[in-house]
Design an enzyme around this catalytic site. Structure first.
Site, PDB file in Angstrom:
ATOM      1  CE  LYS A  43      35.466  18.678  71.780  1.00 54.97           C
ATOM      2  NZ  LYS A  43      35.280  19.976  71.577  1.00 54.97           N
ATOM      3  CG  ASP A  79      32.006  21.993  71.661  1.00 56.68           C
ATOM      4  OD1 ASP A  79      32.365  22.591  73.032  1.00 56.68           O
ATOM      5  OD2 ASP A  79      32.351  20.874  71.255  1.00 56.68           O
TER       6      ASP A  79
END
Ligand code: ATR
Length: 287
Positions: free
Chosen positions: A71, A107
């Site tokens: 990420k 997220d």
């Protein structure tokens, strides 16, 4: 699942330890909408992320999710980064087009939807204590500030890791305070906060504890643990015994996935189907 030459592929690149429930969630959604798409998991060593992305593009994949540590590494490997992903310092969703790759972060929005759904809580004007300053902690803390939290506290074992979060939040209207991840430091501020979020990995293993006792929590507080397996960490047990409202990370996993689904497919995500598939994959629920 039927895969043929016309199947559209999205995938998730994870570290070799990856254990993800995302394929179950996305494949159930594709099937429910009658789409000839498939979601596959690939173990990718971090040092090969750039070439793996190149390979994904050449193989005609249309999108990807990334797990830790990809990420953060992905920020340097993509053609375009969405401004929010840049701010939270992580990409978890990629769109692959013919001439470019674009990175997003779902997220943060997944977290906001999760606390809205689980607690009917909007972050605007609230005081939030985030435990942990890794990828998840940073994403949640910055997203809370972007969404109008009155104050964000971040506690971490390694204080230096809080600095980039403090810098990012300084450009928002939220107040910010960093603290050590110790019972002493936390007990000085916890009575001020509306929402406590565990974004450390403490609680993943049986017997793991942050050492926070029931006396620190009260019924007016909300406690969210980003961990979803085990379903109830020691933190949630303790907070619940003090009357606080508690929820685990399944809802965040669901909503980040639903947003990614919508980015790739431009269709509304079938939330109920995705939630059922996740619960079955993680807890073995047949309901
Ligand atoms: P993620 O992307 O899931 O947040 P990560 O970036 O590896 O994963 O972050 C893990 C978080 O858990 C960090 O905040 C880490 O603290 P450090 O920055 O000090 O490493 C925290 N963490 C992991 N093990 C811990 C432990 N035993 N005690 C306290 N914090 C811990």
């Amino acid at each position: 699942m039927h895969i043929d030459g016309l199947t559209t592929i999205v995938g998730v690149f994870g570290a070799p330890i990856m254990h993800t429930a995302s394929p179950a969630m996305h494949n159930a959604a594709f099937e429910a909408l009658g789409m000839n798409w498939v979601y596959l998991a690939f173990h990718v060593d971090p040092q090969h992320l750039r070439t793996a992305l190149q390979g994904a593009r050449e193989m005609g994949l249309v999108g990807l999710n990334l797990t830790v540590p990809h990420k953060i590494l992905a920020l340097d490997c993509l053609d375009e980064i969405d401004p929010e992903a840049r701010k939270v310092g992580a990409v978890n969703t990629i769109v692959i087009e013919k001439d470019k790759t674009r990175g997003f972060n779902t997220d943060g929005s997944g977290f906001l939807k999760a606390v809205k759904e689980d607690f009917n809580l909007s972050i605007k004007g609230k005081r939030v204590l985030v435990l942990g300053a890794g990828g998840a902690g940073r994403g949640i803390a910055v997203k809370c500030a972007l969404d109008g939290a009155a104050k964000v506290f971040v506690a971490n074992r390694t204080l230096a890791k809080i600095e980039p979060i403090a810098r990012e939040i300084a450009s928002t209207k939220s107040e910010f305070q960093s603290l050590a991840l110790t019972v002493d430091a936390i007990q000085k501020v916890i009575h001020e906060v509306d929402l406590v979020v565990n974004a450390t990995s403490v609680g993943l293993k049986e017997g793991d504890s942050l050492g926070l006792g029931a006396e620190l929590f009260s019924p007016r507080q909300h406690v969210y643990d980003t961990i979803y397996r085990p379903a109830e960490t020691q933190l949630l047990q303790v907070a619940e015994s003090a009357g606080a409202k508690v929820a685990n990370g399944l809802s965040m996993l669901l909503h980040q996935g639903a947003r990614a689904f919508e980015i790739w497919t431009k269709r509304k995500a079938p939330l109920a189907v995705m939630r059922r598939a996740l619960r079955a994959a993680i807890y073995g629920d047949k309901s």
